[in-house]
Scaffold this motif. Structure first.
Motif, PDB file in Angstrom:
ATOM      1  N   UNK A   1       0.824  -1.211   0.000  1.00 22.75           N
ATOM      2  CA  UNK A   1       0.000   0.000   0.000  1.00 22.75           C
ATOM      3  C   UNK A   1       0.856   1.258   0.000  1.00 22.75           C
ATOM      4  N   UNK A   2       0.242   2.327  -0.485  1.00 21.51           N
ATOM      5  CA  UNK A   2       0.884   3.642  -0.507  1.00 21.51           C
ATOM      6  C   UNK A   2      -0.094   4.683   0.035  1.00 21.51           C
ATOM      7  N   UNK A   3       0.429   5.841   0.377  1.00 16.99           N
ATOM      8  CA  UNK A   3      -0.422   6.955   0.780  1.00 16.99           C
ATOM      9  C   UNK A   3      -0.409   7.968  -0.358  1.00 16.99           C
ATOM     10  N   UNK A   4      -1.617   8.273  -0.862  1.00 14.38           N
ATOM     11  CA  UNK A   4      -1.756   9.227  -1.960  1.00 14.38           C
ATOM     12  C   UNK A   4      -2.871  10.202  -1.605  1.00 14.38           C
ATOM     13  N   UNK A   5      -2.557  11.473  -1.635  1.00  9.28           N
ATOM     14  CA  UNK A   5      -3.513  12.533  -1.302  1.00  9.28           C
ATOM     15  C   UNK A   5      -4.203  12.266   0.035  1.00  9.28           C
ATOM     16  N   UNK A   6      -3.385  11.831   1.007  1.00  4.32           N
ATOM     17  CA  UNK A   6      -3.885  11.630   2.365  1.00  4.32           C
ATOM     18  C   UNK A   6      -4.611  10.324   2.609  1.00  4.32           C
ATOM     19  N   UNK A   7      -4.746   9.475   1.605  1.00  4.81           N
ATOM     20  CA  UNK A   7      -5.459   8.205   1.763  1.00  4.81           C
ATOM     21  C   UNK A   7      -4.535   7.033   1.487  1.00  4.81           C
ATOM     22  N   UNK A   8      -4.698   5.964   2.270  1.00  6.40           N
ATOM     23  CA  UNK A   8      -3.959   4.733   2.023  1.00  6.40           C
ATOM     24  C   UNK A   8      -4.698   3.931   0.953  1.00  6.40           C
ATOM     25  N   UNK A   9      -3.961   3.476  -0.064  1.00  3.94           N
ATOM     26  CA  UNK A   9      -4.567   2.723  -1.164  1.00  3.94           C
ATOM     27  C   UNK A   9      -3.496   1.886  -1.847  1.00  3.94           C
ATOM     28  N   UNK A  10      -3.896   1.139  -2.837  1.00  2.00           N
ATOM     29  CA  UNK A  10      -2.925   0.378  -3.631  1.00  2.00           C
ATOM     30  C   UNK A  10      -2.243   1.326  -4.617  1.00  2.00           C
ATOM     31  N   UNK A  11      -1.105   0.899  -5.136  1.00  2.00           N
ATOM     32  CA  UNK A  11      -0.425   1.700  -6.153  1.00  2.00           C
ATOM     33  C   UNK A  11      -1.280   1.769  -7.418  1.00  2.00           C
ATOM     34  N   UNK A  12      -2.025   0.721  -7.693  1.00  3.14           N
ATOM     35  CA  UNK A  12      -2.930   0.708  -8.851  1.00  3.14           C
ATOM     36  C   UNK A  12      -3.988   1.794  -8.709  1.00  3.14           C
ATOM     37  N   UNK A  13      -4.596   1.889  -7.526  1.00  2.22           N
ATOM     38  CA  UNK A  13      -5.630   2.907  -7.290  1.00  2.22           C
ATOM     39  C   UNK A  13      -5.050   4.311  -7.428  1.00  2.22           C
ATOM     40  N   UNK A  14      -3.854   4.525  -6.895  1.00  5.52           N
ATOM     41  CA  UNK A  14      -3.218   5.838  -7.010  1.00  5.52           C
ATOM     42  C   UNK A  14      -2.936   6.175  -8.474  1.00  5.52           C
ATOM     43  N   UNK A  15      -2.496   5.188  -9.240  1.00  4.15           N
ATOM     44  CA  UNK A  15      -2.196   5.403 -10.656  1.00  4.15           C
ATOM     45  C   UNK A  15      -3.456   5.791 -11.420  1.00  4.15           C
ATOM     46  N   UNK A  16      -4.548   5.099 -11.136  1.00  5.15           N
ATOM     47  CA  UNK A  16      -5.820   5.444 -11.784  1.00  5.15           C
ATOM     48  C   UNK A  16      -6.209   6.886 -11.492  1.00  5.15           C
ATOM     49  N   UNK A  17      -6.032   7.308 -10.248  1.00  4.15           N
ATOM     50  CA  UNK A  17      -6.394   8.684  -9.877  1.00  4.15           C
ATOM     51  C   UNK A  17      -5.530   9.699 -10.627  1.00  4.15           C
ATOM     52  N   UNK A  18      -4.234   9.436 -10.690  1.00  5.45           N
ATOM     53  CA  UNK A  18      -3.326  10.360 -11.387  1.00  5.45           C
ATOM     54  C   UNK A  18      -3.701  10.460 -12.867  1.00  5.45           C
ATOM     55  N   UNK A  19      -4.027   9.325 -13.467  1.00  4.57           N
ATOM     56  CA  UNK A  19      -4.343   9.294 -14.897  1.00  4.57           C
ATOM     57  C   UNK A  19      -5.790   9.676 -15.203  1.00  4.57           C
ATOM     58  N   UNK A  20      -6.607   9.780 -14.152  1.00  4.28           N
ATOM     59  CA  UNK A  20      -8.006  10.138 -14.350  1.00  4.28           C
ATOM     60  C   UNK A  20      -8.856   8.996 -14.877  1.00  4.28           C
ATOM     61  N   UNK A  21      -8.450   7.764 -14.586  1.00  2.00           N
ATOM     62  CA  UNK A  21      -9.183   6.592 -15.044  1.00  2.00           C
ATOM     63  C   UNK A  21     -10.208   6.171 -13.994  1.00  2.00           C
ATOM     64  N   UNK A  22     -11.276   5.472 -14.408  1.00  2.00           N
ATOM     65  CA  UNK A  22     -12.266   4.987 -13.441  1.00  2.00           C
ATOM     66  C   UNK A  22     -11.675   3.921 -12.517  1.00  2.00           C
ATOM     67  N   UNK A  23     -12.340   3.686 -11.386  1.00  2.00           N
ATOM     68  CA  UNK A  23     -11.830   2.763 -10.368  1.00  2.00           C
ATOM     69  C   UNK A  23     -11.670   1.329 -10.870  1.00  2.00           C
ATOM     70  N   UNK A  24     -12.418   0.928 -11.856  1.00  2.00           N
ATOM     71  CA  UNK A  24     -12.333  -0.457 -12.338  1.00  2.00           C
ATOM     72  C   UNK A  24     -11.454  -0.595 -13.577  1.00  2.00           C
ATOM     73  N   UNK A  25     -10.731   0.466 -13.944  1.00  2.00           N
ATOM     74  CA  UNK A  25      -9.916   0.435 -15.161  1.00  2.00           C
ATOM     75  C   UNK A  25      -8.712  -0.488 -14.948  1.00  2.00           C
TER      76      UNK A  25
END
Length: 196
Positions: free
Chosen positions: A143-167
């Motif tokens: 897990x990583x911390x991204x924008x104050x939230x703990x999540x997977x690196x995959x979830x953080x990557x989706x957020x950075x790229x603007x992709x949906x959660x199931x991408x």
């Protein structure tokens, strides 16, 4: 196939024949179908993709590219194509022998899921997005911390790229640690496993 993506086309009627051709004695295990879709003009789409990723082509006479599948998938999804992945996977699985399926499963198991501890990336390490536009902090083995939230690196990557959660995507090529991508670190770490 590990490290390679094949970008090709076939007609719906030829899918089963094409899969049999691809899985011949020349490859150790069946191909993993990252994405399959139905398009209006397959020749035009294939030509555009081959041109777009031409600098990553392994051999000018073959349709193999040294790129991440999600790069191709993201372009295809922009075309609002009809996803046919499950249909093609069922053809592959129906044609593979039990030994083929076991070999493919063993190959998948040999390389474990990404674990920062095993990759010698300590807790509290900062990983940078490839263009340095974002960063995450490692807070657990997976897990990583991204924008104050703990999540997977995959979830953080989706957020950075603007992709949906199931991408579907592989995050390791997008992040760096001490100048190397996480993918490079992972490949180096598990290269010995593949040789065994």
């Amino acid at each position: 196939m590990p490290g390679l993506v094949k970008i090709g086309k076939t007609t719906q009627d030829e899918v089963e024949v094409r899969m049999k051709q691809l899985f011949s004695t020349g490859v150790p295990v069946p191909f993993d179908c990252a994405f399959a879709c139905r398009v209006h003009d397959s020749a035009e789409v294939e030509k555009a993709l081959h041109h777009a990723f031409g600098n990553a082509r392994v051999n000018a006479n073959r349709e193999f590219f040294r790129i991440e599948p999600d790069r191709v998938i993201s372009i295809l999804k922009l075309l609002h194509v009809e996803d046919a992945t499950k249909d093609v996977e069922s053809v592959i699985e129906a044609d593979a022998t039990q030994a083929d399926l076991q070999a493919a499963e063993t190959m998948k198991k040999r390389r474990p899921r990404m674990n920062f501890t095993e990759l010698d990336i300590p807790l509290h390490s900062v990983l940078w997005f490839k263009d340095a536009s974002a960063q995450v902090t490692v807070c657990g083995p997976k897990t990583v911390r991204f924008q104050g939230e703990e999540c997977s690196l995959t979830a953080a990557t989706r957020k950075v790229l603007g992709y949906p959660d199931n991408y579907p995507l592989q995050p390791s090529p997008y992040w760096t640690f001490h100048g190397k991508t996480i993918k490079e670190i992972y490949e180096n770490c598990y290269a010995e496993v593949d040789e065994e």
